[in-house]
Structures are given as structure tokens and as C-alpha cells.
Design a protein around this motif. Structure first.
Motif, PDB file in Angstrom:
ATOM      1  N   LEU A   1     -38.161 -14.023 -18.783  1.00 13.60           N
ATOM      2  CA  LEU A   1     -37.625 -15.158 -19.534  1.00 13.60           C
ATOM      3  C   LEU A   1     -36.142 -15.354 -19.192  1.00 13.60           C
ATOM      4  O   LEU A   1     -35.689 -16.475 -18.953  1.00 13.60           O
ATOM      5  N   ILE A   2     -35.398 -14.248 -19.144  1.00 19.09           N
ATOM      6  CA  ILE A   2     -33.952 -14.368 -18.876  1.00 19.09           C
ATOM      7  C   ILE A   2     -33.719 -14.827 -17.432  1.00 19.09           C
ATOM      8  O   ILE A   2     -32.791 -15.589 -17.157  1.00 19.09           O
ATOM      9  N   ALA A   3     -34.591 -14.408 -16.512  1.00 20.76           N
ATOM     10  CA  ALA A   3     -34.456 -14.870 -15.118  1.00 20.76           C
ATOM     11  C   ALA A   3     -34.604 -16.392 -15.063  1.00 20.76           C
ATOM     12  O   ALA A   3     -33.895 -17.070 -14.317  1.00 20.76           O
ATOM     13  N   LEU A   4     -35.534 -16.935 -15.873  1.00 23.04           N
ATOM     14  CA  LEU A   4     -35.705 -18.396 -15.903  1.00 23.04           C
ATOM     15  C   LEU A   4     -34.431 -19.071 -16.409  1.00 23.04           C
ATOM     16  O   LEU A   4     -33.993 -20.091 -15.880  1.00 23.04           O
TER      17      LEU A   4
ATOM     18  N   LEU B   1     -46.354 -14.521 -19.045  1.00 19.59           N
ATOM     19  CA  LEU B   1     -45.304 -15.077 -19.915  1.00 19.59           C
ATOM     20  C   LEU B   1     -45.821 -16.311 -20.642  1.00 19.59           C
ATOM     21  O   LEU B   1     -45.593 -16.483 -21.850  1.00 19.59           O
ATOM     22  N   VAL B   2     -46.537 -17.156 -19.927  1.00 21.61           N
ATOM     23  CA  VAL B   2     -47.095 -18.367 -20.551  1.00 21.61           C
ATOM     24  C   VAL B   2     -48.016 -17.957 -21.708  1.00 21.61           C
ATOM     25  O   VAL B   2     -47.926 -18.494 -22.815  1.00 21.61           O
ATOM     26  N   GLU B   3     -48.846 -16.944 -21.453  1.00 17.27           N
ATOM     27  CA  GLU B   3     -49.803 -16.514 -22.477  1.00 17.27           C
ATOM     28  C   GLU B   3     -49.069 -15.971 -23.703  1.00 17.27           C
ATOM     29  O   GLU B   3     -49.391 -16.321 -24.840  1.00 17.27           O
TER      30      GLU B   3
ATOM     31  N   GLU C   1     -43.528  -7.334 -25.197  1.00 21.89           N
ATOM     32  CA  GLU C   1     -44.472  -7.152 -24.085  1.00 21.89           C
ATOM     33  C   GLU C   1     -43.741  -6.986 -22.748  1.00 21.89           C
ATOM     34  O   GLU C   1     -44.296  -7.247 -21.678  1.00 21.89           O
ATOM     35  N   GLN C   2     -42.464  -6.571 -22.829  1.00 21.44           N
ATOM     36  CA  GLN C   2     -41.641  -6.290 -21.638  1.00 21.44           C
ATOM     37  C   GLN C   2     -41.557  -7.476 -20.675  1.00 21.44           C
ATOM     38  O   GLN C   2     -41.501  -7.301 -19.453  1.00 21.44           O
TER      39      GLN C   2
ATOM     40  N   ALA D   1     -40.348 -25.285 -22.928  1.00 19.92           N
ATOM     41  CA  ALA D   1     -40.799 -25.767 -21.612  1.00 19.92           C
ATOM     42  C   ALA D   1     -41.933 -24.889 -21.095  1.00 19.92           C
ATOM     43  O   ALA D   1     -42.922 -25.390 -20.548  1.00 19.92           O
ATOM     44  N   VAL D   2     -41.811 -23.570 -21.308  1.00 20.47           N
ATOM     45  CA  VAL D   2     -42.893 -22.661 -20.871  1.00 20.47           C
ATOM     46  C   VAL D   2     -44.165 -22.987 -21.653  1.00 20.47           C
ATOM     47  O   VAL D   2     -45.254 -23.089 -21.094  1.00 20.47           O
ATOM     48  N   ALA D   3     -44.023 -23.206 -22.970  1.00 28.14           N
ATOM     49  CA  ALA D   3     -45.196 -23.496 -23.806  1.00 28.14           C
ATOM     50  C   ALA D   3     -45.877 -24.781 -23.344  1.00 28.14           C
ATOM     51  O   ALA D   3     -47.101 -24.903 -23.393  1.00 28.14           O
ATOM     52  N   ARG D   4     -45.085 -25.753 -22.862  1.00 23.28           N
ATOM     53  CA  ARG D   4     -45.670 -27.033 -22.407  1.00 23.28           C
ATOM     54  C   ARG D   4     -46.174 -26.960 -20.974  1.00 23.28           C
ATOM     55  O   ARG D   4     -46.675 -27.934 -20.430  1.00 23.28           O
ATOM     56  N   GLY D   5     -45.976 -25.799 -20.341  1.00 24.04           N
ATOM     57  CA  GLY D   5     -46.408 -25.652 -18.946  1.00 24.04           C
ATOM     58  C   GLY D   5     -45.464 -26.333 -17.982  1.00 24.04           C
ATOM     59  O   GLY D   5     -45.823 -26.656 -16.855  1.00 24.04           O
ATOM     60  N   GLU D   6     -44.204 -26.541 -18.409  1.00 20.19           N
ATOM     61  CA  GLU D   6     -43.242 -27.241 -17.541  1.00 20.19           C
ATOM     62  C   GLU D   6     -42.241 -26.281 -16.928  1.00 20.19           C
ATOM     63  O   GLU D   6     -41.067 -26.604 -16.760  1.00 20.19           O
TER      64      GLU D   6
END
Ligand SMILES: C[S@@+](CC[C@H](N)C(=O)[O-])C[C@H]1O[C@@H](n2cnc3c(N)ncnc32)[C@H](O)[C@@H]1O
Length: 454
Positions: free
Chosen positions: A267-270, A238-240, A261-262, A226-231
Motif C-alpha cells: 500500500l505504501i509503495a503505491l 491487496l485488492v481482496e 496481513e503484512q 482507488a484500490v477498492a474501485r479497481g483503479e
């Protein structure tokens, strides 16, 4: 008033030292401690002795509180009933031999648990009757008549909490009911963590357990995609990190980048934002060296991490580079043994650089080369001005176009080189200075296509 607690110079009805040992108090150093019905402050004194950071004792008896304050001037004692409790939360609250004085005992327990810090513990020392029924039993004592719970009753009262029966307390002369020690804390939701690498059957294990148990199951792969798709509401960083070289077939690599990259916390918060309030299962690959970090993140989100661990089911496939080596060896082994690549041209080293670009902080070269045996040379090095740099990785590729043009017996003469460079290198300067050597024979790179950096 009769002496209740016992000190070296004052023997009371209660063997306070033995009671202290039976309470199984957590270590009190640097903790906040509240003793409700503290009497002359024996246990508050112990908290001070252990180095507790804040110590408060309350008792409705003015006389006991005055005596307590005289014994332990470093402790805050207040002459007040438990209907009014001191401000703030406490790491450890003690209610010893006093619950039976409360008009509503269950309500007092609830109020005291409400005064605990997130990881705090209420230490209850109380009489428990033998009845198998869930009742408050009236017990006539020498001095009065009080209600004591049976164990089934206590189970009901403590049903919403995490609690542990620590064992019996001391027996006191004339005790009509045996006393028990019980530690009570808030029930914290669990997070079951399935963190193995791809190929361990995480989804099958999770799918077999959690939906049946009504525990929501959250997928790390779905979140990363979902992050990779911008959703997703992820930060640009993080997206990058996720989009860089993203492939749905190797989400593990994207997750490795995220933790390296810390950005693991984000990611875990999402994922946790999808978790609701109760127990949750999280199916997400986490690199092994980051498991402790992952536990800490989950604990920060108020969950108790429970790690599920099992071995890989079945054989692991070969690592990418080893598979490539074996596949190439197999391809070349199919050449007829009487003419291993020999062709009717004057073999010197020939090679071409077709394309140069920068990818993920590495200089990349693509082209083809043929050694005197008709194969791609083993040794390839790059000269940049006066610097010679060895390739990090040489990936062999099929070049049927070169095979056809030169009349080669096979097409495995293409290469893709990965070369470590400093971050701020200028691509056009690189191309101007570039020389490529195949097995020590230099070839000028001409007509190179320069791809925009990635
Ligand atoms: C049996 S003594 C136990 C003292 C101490 N907790 C111990 O175990 O050594 C009970 C204590 O509870 C206190 N107490 C009784 N009712 C109370 C109330 N409503 N609020 C605060 N203290 C109370 C009494 O004054 C007495 O000191």
C-alpha cells in the motif's frame, strides 16, 4: 619529507591524536572508510582499530603511502591523486587539512559527496576565513599561498547538501586560518507522516501546512478507495484485503486489515509512486502498533520519515458496541413501566433462525427470539452436533414484522449472531446439525435460508 602526522614514536607538525578527537567521526565498525590525502595513515589505522569493513587511504606522495602501508599492513593504501578515486561508494570519507591543495575545491567536494553511500558522510576538516563575504580568500602561509573559503562561501558550496558544523578543529603552529570540522551528507527528501486514526483532523492539519509550502500531499484514503474501485495497480491480495467488507465510511478498518496481513509495504509503495522526487506529506491512518513498520517502509523508499503527532481534537464518539447497548437500553426504557413487554400469549421461549451464512471466517445467523419477559433473551448459544459454541457477538435488531405478528409492544427481538468456526466448515452440514438455544431452551432451526458464503 617532513614528518606531518604524529605517532607514539614519531612526532610530526600535526597533533594527530587531538585532530582525531575533533573530527567527531561516526562509529566506523562495519563501515567502509576512505581517507583522501591520508598522509601516513593515522586515521585509516583508527578505522582498522574500530573494525571498519573496508579501508582505503590515498595520497599523492609515494613516500607517505609507503610509510602508511608499513604501519598498517591491513589497510589498502594507494599513491595517487584525488583526480582518480577508488571504485565503489564509501560510508565515511575523510578530507582533512587537504582541500586547499585542490585546483577546484568546490568540484572536489561534489566528487567526494558523489562517492558516498545513501546515508554516508563526508568529514571535512578545513581552514575557514573570517570574511563575511562569500569568497575564496588567498592566504599567505609560511610555505605557500592557498585559497581558503569564508563561511558564506562554504554555505554556497554546500547549498545542495545536508551539512552540520561540528565545531573547531585543533590549532596548529603557524596556522593563518582557524580550522573547522564540517560533516556533509546527501540531502534526502523528507516524508511527513500524518498517521492518526480518523477523527483527529489529519486532513485539516495537512491542508493547512503542505499546499502552502509547496509540498505535495498524498491521501491514503484516496488510494485505498482507488484500490477498492479497481483503479489501481494493486496485487490481487491487496485488492481482496481492501474490498473485503469495504465501506468508504470505515477506510481505517480496511487499512487495519492491510497491515495485519503484512500488505502495508505494498500500500505504501503505491502511495510513494505518487510522491515524485522531493519532500512529500502522506495523510494515511496507520494502526499505532505499525508506526515503526511504517517508518521503516518510508526509509526504504529513500525518505527521512518525520512523524507529526498531536492529540485528538474534541471528544471521541462511543465505540460501536457501547453505542448499540445504550441505544437499545434507551429504546426499551420507553416502554410503559406498568406493562414491561407483557402480552396475552402463552410465553415460552420462541425463536427462529431465518438465515445462515459464513462471513470473514465466522458463522453468521440472523433471526428473532422472544423470552418469557417479551424481550430478546440475553443468552444465546449454538449447538453443532455435540459442540456448544457461545456467540462472539449478539447484535440486536428491530423486527417490526415479528412485533406485528405476535402483537409485541416493541420490535427489538431480532438478532444477528457471530460465531467463531474453523475455516473449512461445510455450511450445509452446519445447517443440518444446527440447534439454537435461547436462555437454555433449544429451538430447532427449520426453514433456514442459507446464503452463499462471502
Ligand atoms: C596537510 S596534509 C594532511 C594529512 C592528513 N589528512 C591529516 O590531516 O593528518 C595534506 C596531505 O594531502 C596530500 N595531498 C595533497 N594534494 C593531494 C592530491 N591532489 N591528491 C591526494 N593527496 C594529496 C599530501 O601529500 C598530504 O599528505
Amino acid at each position: 619529507m617532513a614528518q606531518y602526522q604524529s605517532f607514539p614514536g614519531a612526532v610530526g607538525d600535526s597533533r594527530s591524536l587531538d585532530k582525531l578527537k575533533a573530527l567527531h567521526l561516526p562509529v566506523l565498525a562495519d563501515k567502509s572508510f576512505l581517507d583522501v590525502g591520508c598522509n601516513e595513515g593515522f586515521f585509516c589505522g583508527f578505522a582498522a582499530f574500530q573494525g571498519a569493513s573496508r579501508i582505503v587511504g590515498i595520497d599523492r606522495s609515494q613516500l607517505f603511502v609507503e610509510r602508511a602501508a608499513a604501519r598498517f599492513p591491513q589497510v589498502d593504501f594507494f599513491a595517487q591523486g584525488w583526480d582518480e578515486l577508488p571504485d565503489g561508494q564509501f560510508d565515511v570519507i575523510l578530507l582533512a587539512s587537504a582541500l586547499h591543495y585542490a585546483d577546484d575545491q568546490a568540484a572536489l567536494i561534489r566528487t567526494l559527496v558523489g562517492k558516498l553511500t545513501a546515508n554516508g558522510v563526508l568529514v571535512l576538516e578545513l581552514g575557514v576565513t573570517h570574511s563575511a563575504e562569500p569568497i575564496w580568500e588567498a592566504v599567505v602561509r609560511g610555505i605557500d599561498r592557498r585559497l581558503f573559503p569564508s563561511m558564506p562561501m562554504l554555505r554556497e558550496v554546500l547549498g545542495d547538501y545536508a551539512w552540520k558544523w561540528m565545531g573547531p578543529s585543533i590549532r596548529q603552529d603557524g596556522d593563518p586560518v582557524a580550522r573547522q570540522v564540517i560533516h556533509v551528507s546527501r540531502r534526502r527528501p523528507l516524508a511527513y507522516l500524518l498517521m492518526q486514526p480518523p477523527g483527529y483532523g489529519k486532513s485539516s492539519v495537512a491542508g493547512g501546512l503542505f499546499p502552502k509550502a509547496g509540498v505535495p500531499l498524498i491521501s491514503g484514503d484516496a488510494e485505498v478507495s482507488a484500490v477498492a474501485r479497481g483503479e489501481s495497480r494493486a496485487s490481487p491480495a491487496l485488492v481482496e484485503a481492501i474490498r473485503r467488507d469495504f465501506s468508504p465510511y470505515s477506510i481505517d478498518k480496511a487499512i487495519q486489515r492491510v497491515f495485519a496481513e503484512q500488505l502495508g509495504h505494498e500500500l505504501i509503495a503505491l502511495l510513494m509512486a505518487r510522491a515524485g522526487d522531493g519532500d512529500v506529506a502522506i495523510d494515511v491512518y496507520v494502526p499505532h502498533e505499525q508506526h515503526e513498520v511504517m517508518r521503516a517502509i518510508v526509509a526504504d523508499h529513500g525518505r527521512i520519515p518525520v512523524v507529526l503527532d498531536w492529540g485528538r481534537i474534541g471528544e471521541a464518539p462511543l465505540m460501536e458496541e457501547e453505542m448499540e447497548r445504550q441505544a437499545n437500553a434507551y429504546y426499551l426504557a420507553m416502554l410503559p413501566s406498568d406493562q414491561p413487554g407483557a402480552v396475552a400469549i402463552d410465553w415460552k421461549h420462541a425463536g427462529v433462525v431465518d438465515e445462515v451464512w459464513i462471513e470473514r471466517g465466522r458463522l453468521m445467523l440472523r433471526g428473532w427470539a422472544v423470552g418469557s419477559d417479551g424481550r430478546l433473551p440475553d443468552e444465546v448459544s449454538i449447538e453443532l452436533g455435540r459442540k456448544t459454541i457461545k456467540a462472539d457477538r449478539l447484535e440486536r435488531q428491530l423486527r417490526p414484522d415479528v412485533q406485528q405478528a405476535l402483537g409485541l409492544p416493541h420490535a427489538l427481538v431480532g438478532y444477528r449472531l457471530t460465531i467463531p468456526i474453523t475455516a473449512d466448515v461445510d455450511l450445509s452440514a452446519v445447517v443440518r446439525k444446527l440447534k439454537v438455544s435461547f436462555d437454555g431452551q433449544a429451538t430447532n432451526a427449520s426453514n433456514i435460508k442459507v446464503r452463499a458464503s462471502q
